[in-house]
Write a protein that holds these residues in place. Structure first.
Motif, PDB file in Angstrom:
ATOM      1  N   UNK A 256      -8.408 -12.368 -21.304  1.00  0.00           N
ATOM      2  CA  UNK A 256      -8.158 -11.071 -21.502  1.00  0.00           C
ATOM      3  C   UNK A 256      -7.050 -10.405 -22.598  1.00  0.00           C
ATOM      4  N   UNK A 257      -7.099 -11.636 -23.487  1.00  0.00           N
ATOM      5  CA  UNK A 257      -6.708 -12.201 -24.678  1.00  0.00           C
ATOM      6  C   UNK A 257      -7.332 -11.404 -25.940  1.00  0.00           C
ATOM      7  N   UNK A 258      -7.277 -10.611 -26.815  1.00  0.00           N
ATOM      8  CA  UNK A 258      -7.888  -8.987 -27.642  1.00  0.00           C
ATOM      9  C   UNK A 258      -9.153 -10.297 -28.747  1.00  0.00           C
ATOM     10  N   UNK A 259     -10.483 -10.177 -28.180  1.00  0.00           N
ATOM     11  CA  UNK A 259     -11.736 -10.535 -28.991  1.00  0.00           C
ATOM     12  C   UNK A 259     -12.536  -9.559 -29.808  1.00  0.00           C
ATOM     13  N   UNK A 360     -13.229  -4.112 -40.387  1.00  0.00           N
ATOM     14  CA  UNK A 360     -12.226  -3.159 -39.462  1.00  0.00           C
ATOM     15  C   UNK A 360     -11.419  -3.807 -38.895  1.00  0.00           C
ATOM     16  N   UNK A 361     -12.040  -4.245 -37.495  1.00  0.00           N
ATOM     17  CA  UNK A 361     -11.471  -4.555 -35.993  1.00  0.00           C
ATOM     18  C   UNK A 361     -10.326  -5.261 -36.853  1.00  0.00           C
ATOM     19  N   UNK A 362     -11.020  -6.658 -37.416  1.00  0.00           N
ATOM     20  CA  UNK A 362      -9.792  -7.826 -37.711  1.00  0.00           C
ATOM     21  C   UNK A 362      -8.450  -7.256 -38.820  1.00  0.00           C
ATOM     22  N   UNK A 363      -8.670  -5.897 -38.962  1.00  0.00           N
ATOM     23  CA  UNK A 363      -6.860  -5.027 -39.559  1.00  0.00           C
ATOM     24  C   UNK A 363      -5.921  -4.204 -38.575  1.00  0.00           C
ATOM     25  N   UNK A 366      -5.186  -8.249 -36.530  1.00  0.00           N
ATOM     26  CA  UNK A 366      -3.859  -8.298 -38.032  1.00  0.00           C
ATOM     27  C   UNK A 366      -2.092  -7.804 -37.871  1.00  0.00           C
ATOM     28  N   UNK A 367      -2.681  -6.507 -37.539  1.00  0.00           N
ATOM     29  CA  UNK A 367      -1.567  -5.874 -37.163  1.00  0.00           C
ATOM     30  C   UNK A 367      -0.976  -5.870 -35.637  1.00  0.00           C
ATOM     31  N   UNK A 368      -2.012  -6.237 -34.782  1.00  0.00           N
ATOM     32  CA  UNK A 368      -1.141  -6.847 -34.065  1.00  0.00           C
ATOM     33  C   UNK A 368      -0.678  -8.373 -33.473  1.00  0.00           C
ATOM     34  N   UNK A 369      -1.619  -8.819 -34.394  1.00  0.00           N
ATOM     35  CA  UNK A 369      -0.858 -10.846 -33.991  1.00  0.00           C
ATOM     36  C   UNK A 369       0.414 -11.341 -34.999  1.00  0.00           C
ATOM     37  N   UNK A 370      -0.404 -10.721 -36.400  1.00  0.00           N
ATOM     38  CA  UNK A 370       0.983 -11.197 -36.876  1.00  0.00           C
ATOM     39  C   UNK A 370       2.349 -10.069 -37.700  1.00  0.00           C
ATOM     40  N   UNK A 371       2.389  -8.873 -36.889  1.00  0.00           N
ATOM     41  CA  UNK A 371       3.223  -7.453 -37.345  1.00  0.00           C
ATOM     42  C   UNK A 371       3.444  -7.565 -35.759  1.00  0.00           C
ATOM     43  N   UNK A 372       2.895  -7.667 -34.936  1.00  0.00           N
ATOM     44  CA  UNK A 372       3.490  -7.264 -33.645  1.00  0.00           C
ATOM     45  C   UNK A 372       3.755  -5.654 -33.465  1.00  0.00           C
TER      46      UNK A 372
END
Lengths: 422, 168
Positions: A256-259, A360-363, A366-372
């Protein structure tokens, strides 16, 4: 005025080897001096599993070790010689892939300079040289796949079957190549021993004989035998832990984790809910349809078929991680000499589209994983865009590829041994 | 220090081991559910025990405060779905055990520090971590659009394949 020394394979391989050695040494330095490691987390998993095996324990005592015990066995010298032994093995496999690409293209009568450019597409790809030097084991799988192609092209069916059984045990995904390999082992193109008599009659008997030809049956039996032998041996040694972690986990994985996969958000939102049979079938359908159409259309051009199948398999999979991309990167150089794609602007367009969709996906990631930030919806949409980008790039490749079967039809009247590859 | 982690948060033992080798801690251990992959609904709680060594100079004889900062990297599990899009996880106060010795003295003194119920003396606010989570009301739309996109992508690949003409 001296003539410029031509680039040749030896220089290319030596230069690539030196560069990879430097990266491995740099990786050691970064791991020791910086908090962010150069080494892939998976490499630490392999190394720990190898240490456990060396001390007589099961490698599956190491949490998240989901590979064949063969990998841990290969890395036993990590504990005895040096912790970077595995990285040297993986980087050497990476160089071997480069050599195999050259060998395959040369056998298919591709001009020398085009061979070298194609090899460079693999060896100079930043993704390629970082993956081995960071300690990812995929280059070994790539080398095995290419060796299987070489064996098939040279009519060494038993050898191809042995390596095929081994690679499917090692990584499972190459099972998607089974049908095209069986199709390409058509007695009209490849025969063991004496040639078949030409027949103008094509009836049920000749159709059956062709479908279950000696070559096909032999390949199936030998590769299946090797696969079950490995499975049986390691089940005997490590019991259900091996079966669950190395085999069943990959077949039933739904993370279920984002990929990158389009299915991740659907799986997260449905997590814990029992899916109906219809829902399970629907998620299986696109992958199956695409694989069957690609195989039925392109099987005779085996490298191109492998390439398209692999891109599609990765793109439609329930889980996609970046390391899967190397599975088709190693096949890309094998098809470029027969592509009518021009670098400007079709080639650059495909690269830009694919990389752009990924970035685009990585951006959003990043906002999800590192900026919450809650950007699940945007991240999911980015994964939809990535799937469409993959499909579009595949469509461009298909449109611009000159069909090039690896075998010509044998002239039965004067043929003793049965292989004629092109 | 013993940090009892709330449900939905975990510490990666391998990451902590790496930091230990870099000298970030004197010793560290993780107890309880250390599975790195499962979402919150499928996992249990865990606790982290950290050992640190500090030197404090009290030669002046005056009372002085010792400020200690310990950094502990934590990770959020995938939280249960919530309409707000965020799941809130509250951290309690860690337990501290201090063992101290005076330089030149062989005598060791130990004391157990228990957080005071007096909030003025507590000097810590409740720490709340807002973890992004999925929104249940999107479920049907996400499923339909996901499968529709997969279908469109299938057609994008299948059509050129079917129309592909091979040379005779």
């Amino acid at each position: 005025m001296t003539a410029k020394a031509p680039m040749n394979l030896r220089r290319l391989l030596i230069g690539s080897a030196v560069f990879r050695l430097a990266l491995i040494l740099y990786g050691e330095w970064q791991d020791a001096h910086m908090e962010v490691r150069y080494t892939d987390v998976d490499y630490l998993v392999f190394s720990d599993a190898a240490s456990l095996m060396a001390s007589g324990s099961s490698p599956y005592k190491r949490t998240t070790y989901r590979y064949s015990p063969l990998l841990a066995f290969l890395l036993l010298p990590n504990s005895v010689l040096h912790r970077s032994w595995g990285k040297f093995i993986f980087s050497a496999s990476d160089l071997l892939v480069g050599y195999f690409i050259y060998k395959i293209l040369k056998q298919r009568k591709v001009a020398e300079d085009l061979c070298l450019y194609s090899v460079m597409v693999w060896l100079l790809n930043p993704f390629t040289f970082t993956i081995g030097t960071r300690g990812n084991c995929e280059p070994i799988v790539c080398a095995m796949i290419l060796w299987i192609l070489i064996c098939l092209m040279n009519g060494k069916i038993i050898q191809a079957a042995v390596w095929y059984g081994l690679v499917v045990h090692f990584r499972i995904y190459p099972i998607i190549y089974s049908l095209p390999i069986i199709l390409v082992l058509n007695p009209r193109y490849i025969q063991l021993g004496n040639g078949m008599e030409a027949s103008t009659r094509y009836n049920l008997w000749t159709a059956a004989k062709s479908m279950f030809s000696k070559e096909r049956v032999l390949f199936g039996l030998v590769s299946g035998g090797i696969f079950f032998l490995c499975t049986g041996l390691f089940f005997h040694l490590y019991q259900w832990e091996f079966l669950n972690e190395a085999l069943l986990y990959h077949l039933t994985r739904a993370d279920p984790r984002h990929n990158f996969s389009v299915y991740f958000y659907h799986i997260y939102l449905q997590y814990g809910r029992q899916l109906s049979l219809v829902e399970k079938l629907i998620s299986f359908l696109p992958q199956s349809i695409v694989q069957l159409v690609l195989i039925s259309t392109f099987a005779q051009d085996l490298p191109f078929c492998f390439f398209l199948q692999t891109v599609a398999f990765v793109a439609f999979n329930k889980v996609i991680t970046a390391q899967y991309f190397v599975w088709f990167f190693c096949l890309l150089p094998l098809i470029l000499p027969w592509s009518d794609m021009k670098l400007k602007w079709e080639g650059l367009g495909c690269v830009g589209l694919w990389m752009g969709a990924q970035l685009h996906w990585l951006l959003w990631g990043y906002l999800l994983e590192f900026k919450g930030q809650n950007v699940f919806l945007q991240l999911w949409m980015a994964s939809l865009v990535f799937l469409l980008a993959n499909a579009s790039v595949m469509a461009v490749f298909i449109r611009l590829q000159r069909f090039s079967p690896i075998f010509l039809q044998i002239k039965v009247s004067d043929s003793k041994s049965g292989v004629k590859s092109q | 220090m013993i940090e009892r982690l709330p449900s939905g948060v975990f510490a990666d033992p391998f990451e902590l081991d790496h930091l230990l080798h870099h000298g970030a801690y004197a010793a560290i251990g993780v107890f309880g559910d250390t599975n790195l992959e499962l979402p919150s609904v499928s996992s249990n709680r865990s606790a982290v025990e950290i050992h640190m060594n500090f030197k404090h100079n009290t030669s002046s004889g005056a009372m002085s405060e010792l400020g200690i900062r310990i950094d502990l990297p934590l990770h959020a599990r995938y939280a249960p779905l919530h309409e707000s899009g965020y799941s809130e996880v509250a951290f309690g106060t860690p337990d501290l055990l201090v063992s101290c010795s005076m330089e030149g003295s062989s005598e060791k003194r130990s004391c157990l520090i228990v957080p005071s119920s007096d909030s003025n003396r507590l000097r810590t606010d409740v720490v709340v971590w807002k973890i992004p989570c999925g929104i249940m009301s999107y479920t049907n739309v996400v499923s339909v659009v996901t499968f529709a996109t997969a279908l469109v992508s299938t057609l994008v690949i299948v059509l050129p394949s079917v129309l592909y003409s091979k040379p005779r």
